[in-house]
Design a protein around this motif. Structure first.
Motif, PDB file in Angstrom:
ATOM      1  N   ASN A  88       3.863 -10.827  -9.279  1.00  0.00           N
ATOM      2  CA  ASN A  88       3.464  -9.423  -9.408  1.00  0.00           C
ATOM      3  C   ASN A  88       3.679  -8.678  -8.090  1.00  0.00           C
ATOM      4  OD1 ASN A  88       1.997  -9.375 -12.159  1.00  0.00           O
ATOM      5  ND2 ASN A  88       1.084 -11.126 -11.111  1.00  0.00           N
ATOM      6  N   VAL A  89       4.334  -7.535  -8.167  1.00  0.00           N
ATOM      7  CA  VAL A  89       4.444  -6.633  -7.017  1.00  0.00           C
ATOM      8  C   VAL A  89       3.656  -5.382  -7.375  1.00  0.00           C
ATOM      9  CG1 VAL A  89       5.960  -5.322  -5.504  1.00  0.00           C
ATOM     10  CG2 VAL A  89       6.687  -7.555  -6.378  1.00  0.00           C
ATOM     11  N   ILE A  90       2.561  -5.165  -6.655  1.00  0.00           N
ATOM     12  CA  ILE A  90       1.662  -4.049  -6.944  1.00  0.00           C
ATOM     13  C   ILE A  90       1.911  -2.961  -5.908  1.00  0.00           C
ATOM     14  CG2 ILE A  90      -0.743  -3.351  -7.238  1.00  0.00           C
ATOM     15  CD1 ILE A  90      -1.358  -6.346  -7.776  1.00  0.00           C
ATOM     16  N   LEU A  91       2.402  -1.823  -6.370  1.00  0.00           N
ATOM     17  CA  LEU A  91       2.764  -0.720  -5.476  1.00  0.00           C
ATOM     18  C   LEU A  91       1.734   0.397  -5.588  1.00  0.00           C
ATOM     19  CD1 LEU A  91       6.566  -0.483  -6.327  1.00  0.00           C
ATOM     20  CD2 LEU A  91       5.650  -1.158  -4.133  1.00  0.00           C
ATOM     21  N   GLU A  92       1.118   0.716  -4.481  1.00  0.00           N
ATOM     22  CA  GLU A  92       0.277   1.914  -4.420  1.00  0.00           C
ATOM     23  C   GLU A  92       1.191   3.106  -4.166  1.00  0.00           C
ATOM     24  OE1 GLU A  92      -2.753   2.569  -4.980  1.00  0.00           O
ATOM     25  OE2 GLU A  92      -3.939   0.753  -4.776  1.00  0.00           O
ATOM     26  N   GLU A  93       1.051   4.127  -4.978  1.00  0.00           N
ATOM     27  CA  GLU A  93       1.919   5.308  -4.818  1.00  0.00           C
ATOM     28  C   GLU A  93       1.339   6.262  -3.760  1.00  0.00           C
ATOM     29  OE1 GLU A  93       4.738   5.356  -6.108  1.00  0.00           O
ATOM     30  OE2 GLU A  93       4.521   3.677  -7.478  1.00  0.00           O
ATOM     31  N   ASN A 150       0.829  -1.211   0.000  1.00  0.00           N
ATOM     32  CA  ASN A 150       0.000   0.000   0.000  1.00  0.00           C
ATOM     33  C   ASN A 150       0.865   1.264   0.000  1.00  0.00           C
ATOM     34  OD1 ASN A 150       0.726   0.665   2.704  1.00  0.00           O
ATOM     35  ND2 ASN A 150      -0.935  -0.571   3.532  1.00  0.00           N
ATOM     36  N   GLY A 151       0.206   2.401  -0.098  1.00  0.00           N
ATOM     37  CA  GLY A 151       0.927   3.665  -0.231  1.00  0.00           C
ATOM     38  C   GLY A 151       1.857   3.953   0.934  1.00  0.00           C
ATOM     39  N   HIS A 152       1.380   3.701   2.154  1.00  0.00           N
ATOM     40  CA  HIS A 152       2.208   3.931   3.344  1.00  0.00           C
ATOM     41  C   HIS A 152       3.439   3.032   3.328  1.00  0.00           C
ATOM     42  CE1 HIS A 152       3.304   4.648   7.513  1.00  0.00           C
ATOM     43  NE2 HIS A 152       3.259   3.343   7.733  1.00  0.00           N
ATOM     44  N   GLN A 153       3.240   1.765   2.956  1.00  0.00           N
ATOM     45  CA  GLN A 153       4.354   0.823   2.912  1.00  0.00           C
ATOM     46  C   GLN A 153       5.337   1.167   1.791  1.00  0.00           C
ATOM     47  OE1 GLN A 153       1.839  -2.565   2.491  1.00  0.00           O
ATOM     48  NE2 GLN A 153       1.739  -3.000   4.691  1.00  0.00           N
ATOM     49  N   SER A 154       4.811   1.619   0.658  1.00  0.00           N
ATOM     50  CA  SER A 154       5.678   2.024  -0.456  1.00  0.00           C
ATOM     51  C   SER A 154       6.563   3.196  -0.046  1.00  0.00           C
ATOM     52  CB  SER A 154       4.833   2.424  -1.674  1.00  0.00           C
ATOM     53  OG  SER A 154       4.101   1.347  -2.165  1.00  0.00           O
ATOM     54  N   ARG A 170      10.729   3.265   0.193  1.00  0.00           N
ATOM     55  CA  ARG A 170      11.567   4.260  -0.496  1.00  0.00           C
ATOM     56  C   ARG A 170      12.468   4.996   0.495  1.00  0.00           C
ATOM     57  NH1 ARG A 170       6.730   5.162  -3.345  1.00  0.00           N
ATOM     58  NH2 ARG A 170       6.280   7.014  -2.098  1.00  0.00           N
ATOM     59  N   LYS A 171      11.911   5.346   1.628  1.00  0.00           N
ATOM     60  CA  LYS A 171      12.679   6.047   2.661  1.00  0.00           C
ATOM     61  C   LYS A 171      13.845   5.181   3.148  1.00  0.00           C
ATOM     62  CE  LYS A 171      12.161   8.126   7.264  1.00  0.00           C
ATOM     63  NZ  LYS A 171      11.232   8.333   8.403  1.00  0.00           N
ATOM     64  N   LEU A 172      13.616   3.880   3.240  1.00  0.00           N
ATOM     65  CA  LEU A 172      14.652   2.960   3.713  1.00  0.00           C
ATOM     66  C   LEU A 172      15.593   2.515   2.600  1.00  0.00           C
ATOM     67  CD1 LEU A 172      12.392   0.759   6.019  1.00  0.00           C
ATOM     68  CD2 LEU A 172      14.145   2.368   6.787  1.00  0.00           C
ATOM     69  N   LYS A 173      15.320   2.995   1.377  1.00  0.00           N
ATOM     70  CA  LYS A 173      16.147   2.670   0.212  1.00  0.00           C
ATOM     71  C   LYS A 173      16.220   1.164  -0.024  1.00  0.00           C
ATOM     72  CE  LYS A 173      19.002   6.785   0.946  1.00  0.00           C
ATOM     73  NZ  LYS A 173      20.348   7.303   1.251  1.00  0.00           N
ATOM     74  N   ILE A 174      15.050   0.506   0.132  1.00  0.00           N
ATOM     75  CA  ILE A 174      14.944  -0.927  -0.109  1.00  0.00           C
ATOM     76  C   ILE A 174      14.026  -1.140  -1.307  1.00  0.00           C
ATOM     77  CG2 ILE A 174      13.839  -3.027   0.789  1.00  0.00           C
ATOM     78  CD1 ILE A 174      16.598  -2.728   1.836  1.00  0.00           C
ATOM     79  N   SER A 175      14.458  -1.938  -2.246  1.00  0.00           N
ATOM     80  CA  SER A 175      13.639  -2.193  -3.426  1.00  0.00           C
ATOM     81  C   SER A 175      12.623  -3.292  -3.133  1.00  0.00           C
ATOM     82  CB  SER A 175      14.519  -2.611  -4.602  1.00  0.00           C
ATOM     83  OG  SER A 175      14.909  -3.964  -4.489  1.00  0.00           O
ATOM     84  N   TYR A 176      11.609  -3.396  -3.972  1.00  0.00           N
ATOM     85  CA  TYR A 176      10.582  -4.415  -3.797  1.00  0.00           C
ATOM     86  C   TYR A 176      11.185  -5.821  -3.906  1.00  0.00           C
ATOM     87  CZ  TYR A 176      10.813  -4.249  -8.905  1.00  0.00           C
ATOM     88  OH  TYR A 176      11.255  -4.272 -10.197  1.00  0.00           O
ATOM     89  N   LYS A 177      12.243  -5.994  -4.692  1.00  0.00           N
ATOM     90  CA  LYS A 177      12.874  -7.312  -4.812  1.00  0.00           C
ATOM     91  C   LYS A 177      13.550  -7.725  -3.508  1.00  0.00           C
ATOM     92  CE  LYS A 177      13.736  -7.136  -9.801  1.00  0.00           C
ATOM     93  NZ  LYS A 177      14.758  -7.142 -10.874  1.00  0.00           N
TER      94      LYS A 177
END
Length: 516
Positions: A511-516, A364-368, A372-379
């Motif tokens: 699939n990794v679905i990212l809410e912005e 979700n948006g909060h998690q996305s 990003r803040k932690l500089k960790i990619s979805y992979k």
């Protein structure tokens, strides 16, 4: 919303048999029919084009009876057309839809039907949800997780779960933070769990053309009667599955299924027990019921609904009563269908295209924002905790934490020492090497201590990272196998449509679905 895809192999979540099947390894060609590529479905259609018109009529009659009373139900007469085919997925009747992946299965089937219609417009394709109403494992369907809490249907329940009384779930409905009217209506206004599940699945997916079928029906079972009789008298499936299993095991694959001498249950109210043969007598386990061969065959002829296929025969039953082209399954289902190819060949039933369902991680948006803040990619989120910590520190530390350069210098020093030592005495080789190994191990331990010290410098960020990881992989379990639809649907009624927009049934990726 942004969609990313991850190679299934990099997630560490899938069996080798599924991955090698998707890679179309030549050694596996004997265990399936047509690989599920869009261009191959013309061949699959041709194999199923002779599907019996009488079976179509029976199917339509049963569906019209089962859907009676539901609003805006589909025009089942489409299934009478010889150019109409189904694509099917199935699952147990988990309460409140169970884990997310059941929803993913259904959406994959719906999207496949749409993709096939675009590719082959002269045909019709109907997505089907095969409700496992005859399954009797109550414990497997009786709980779900929502907002960190586990809700469980309690009590003693025997027999086919589809026949249970869903009104008992009112206790759970009262516990939910937002009473979902969808489920309240389904569970409290229907007399069987099968009817209740059909009700809410129609509400959720009817607009997409989904049909839910309950195959616990005498008219449908009659089409399966020849298989029942042969299974009772020859135990043919045990031989065929054992042979295929041996061949797969010889290739190095783990196989999930073991066939029995008789792969049928006796099914009645509050009863679903295995049929076994002892000498010349057929017995129903945990009951007083017993039959001679003549008696049990006569019973099958007069009351086929009393005979329920187990996991070995259920796929064959499905393909006998449906004009089906593809089966969409999970990471263990596709492999076990491959164990059954010989059974299909024996009974001259076309083997469907086997497809894995869509897999997904929803962020979700909060998690996305936090990722990003932690500089960790979805992979990175698919890594285990140790590897995730290491990756984070490597990416965020301003210092060089490894001692690789020092180890190289250390090796040069010991090469020089070794040269001097063996020039004096060849027997010193072992002593020098042992000392080198001991000191290198000490350096490795120091390296670990340096990394741990740096982790302490980033303790707050690491706690946030592991918190995020646990939200997306609760208790170390993939989100799709733990969280429930309501975790997202309550706050976002468009959740299903978002999944529908994101999924591509013929892209076998995560699939990794990212809410912005």
């Amino acid at each position: 919303m942004t969609l990313h895809t991850v190679d299934l192999r990099t997630t560490g979540q899938f069996p080798a048999l599924l991955l090698d099947y998707l890679d179309q390894k030549p050694s596996l060609e004997a265990f399936y029919s047509s690989f599920p590529a869009l261009e191959n479905f013309q061949e699959v259609i041709a194999k199923k084009s002779s599907f019996d018109a009488a079976k179509r009529k029976t199917l339509v009659d049963v569906l019209e009876t089962q859907y009676k009373g539901l609003p805006h139900y589909p025009d089942f007469s489409l299934l009478l057309d010889e150019k109409t085919f189904t694509v099917t997925t199935g699952h147990q009747l988990n309460i409140f839809t169970g884990p997310l992946y059941i929803i993913y299965k259904i959406i994959t089937a719906i999207k496949l039907a749409r993709a096939l219609k675009e590719a082959y417009p002269e045909y019709n394709f109907v997505p089907v949800y095969w409700m496992a109403t005859e399954d009797h494992d109550f414990e497997e369907i009786a709980s779900f997780h929502l907002f960190g809490q586990t809700h469980k249907w309690t009590g003693e329940h025997k027999g086919a779960v589809g026949r249970l009384n869903p009104k008992e779930l009112e206790v759970i409905l009262k516990q939910l933070p937002d009473k979902p009217l969808l489920f309240a209506k389904a569970y409290l206004e229907n007399n069987t769990l099968a009817d209740a599940v059909r009700c809410y699945m129609h509400e959720l997916f009817g607009q997409y053309g989904l049909i839910s079928i309950d195959a616990d029906h005498a008219d449908l079972k009659r089409s399966f009667l020849p298989v029942v009789k042969e299974e009772l008298t020859t135990s043919i499936c045990e031989k065929l599955v054992s042979q295929t299993t041996s061949e797969l095991n010889a290739l190095g694959y783990h196989t999930p299924l073991n066939a029995r001498e008789i792969n049928l249950f006796y099914l009645d109210d509050n009863l679903r027990e295995r049929i076994v043969k002892e000498g010349e007598t057929f017995k129903v386990l945990n009951t007083e019921l017993s039959f001679s061969e003549e008696e049990i065959l006569a019973l099958a002829e007069s009351r086929p609904e009393l005979f329920s296929p187990n996991v070995i025969l259920r796929p064959l039953y499905e393909e006998i009563i449906l004009p089906n082209l593809a089966y969409i399954g999970g990471p263990s289902e596709v492999p076990y269908w491959m164990q059954l190819k010989g059974v299909f060949d024996h009974f001259n039933v076309p083997f469907p295209a086997l497809m894995p369902r869509n897999f997904a991680l929803y962020i979700n948006g909060h998690q996305s924002k936090k990722a990003r803040k932690l500089k960790i990619s979805y992979k990175d989120l698919f890594l285990d905790e140790v590897a995730l910590r290491k990756t984070f520190i490597e990416r965020n530390s301003e210092r060089v934490l490894d001692l690789n350069a020092e180890k190289e210098e250390f090796d040069k020093v010991f090469d020089a020492i070794l040269s001097k030592a063996v020039a004096v005495d060849q027997t010193m080789l072992g002593a020098v090497k042992a000392e080198q190994t001991r000191l290198l191990n000490s350096l490795k331990q120091l390296e670990k201590r340096i990394v741990r010290a740096e982790e302490r410098n980033h303790e707050s960020e690491i706690e946030q990272l592991l918190g995020l990881k646990n939200k997306l992989f609760p208790n170390g379990i993939a989100q799709e196998r733990y969280d429930n639809l309501l975790s997202f649907y309550i706050n976002d009624p468009e959740f299903i449509q978002k999944l529908y927009n994101a999924f591509n049934p013929l892209d076998f990726s995560y699939n990794v679905i990212l809410e912005e």
